[in-house]
Design an enzyme around this catalytic site. Sequence first.
Site, PDB file in Angstrom:
ATOM      1  CB  ALA A  54      -0.911  -0.001   1.229  1.00  0.00           C
ATOM      2  CG  ASP A  55       2.626   5.067  -1.762  1.00  0.00           C
ATOM      3  OD1 ASP A  55       3.377   5.156  -0.766  1.00  0.00           O
ATOM      4  OD2 ASP A  55       2.636   5.910  -2.681  1.00  0.00           O
ATOM      5  CB  THR A  56      -1.392   5.952   2.794  1.00  0.00           C
ATOM      6  OG1 THR A  56      -1.862   4.610   2.810  1.00  0.00           O
ATOM      7  CG2 THR A  56      -2.491   6.877   3.295  1.00  0.00           C
TER       8      THR A  56
END
Length: 197
Positions: free
Chosen positions: A69-71
């Site tokens: 994931a990349d937030t």
Amino acid sequence: MRQIILASASPRRKELLKQLIGDNFLVYASSYEESPCPGMHPKELLLKHSAEKARDVAKHFNSGLVISADTSVFFNGELLGKPKSSEEAEKMLKLLSGQRFLVITGLTVLDLDSGKEISELKSTTVWMDKISNEQISAYVRTGEPLDKAGAFAVQGKGAAFVEKIEGDFFNVVGLPLFRLGKILQKAGVSIFEEGLS
């Protein structure tokens, strides 16, 4: 039980995944280095980073499901990632003070057995209260904002600034559990199986 690999060094993502499926997963941090891609829409960039992290970790395994994931915070057409300094953290918080903005996560699940890759964007709307300069300085001095997208942690002291959230709360922390749970179940992972927690 299928092997699950979390492609992240984030302690928050580790705790969230543990909440969903228990302790039965490996953590293998990606060595993929995020870089700007001029001309690419910020949302596409989050998807790219998430997918590349999963692919990087996938090279080290023959079987299983890789989750990455990349937030980031998305405000005024720009992504606000992790601040690189206290000064940058203060600047981000002043920008977000009293505003409504999106927290967006690029989520990737890569099935090493089938070769199937699912990459999606999940968005949550956050309303931040007006924050005084004194509050911002005091918060930054705690050190909490320095490794958080948008320079605040909704699961920490930063919760004092968050007036309202619309959407998946866990997405703001860094891993959209509702959507991830659906993807994992489609891939044959029973998150309610006895012995998983």
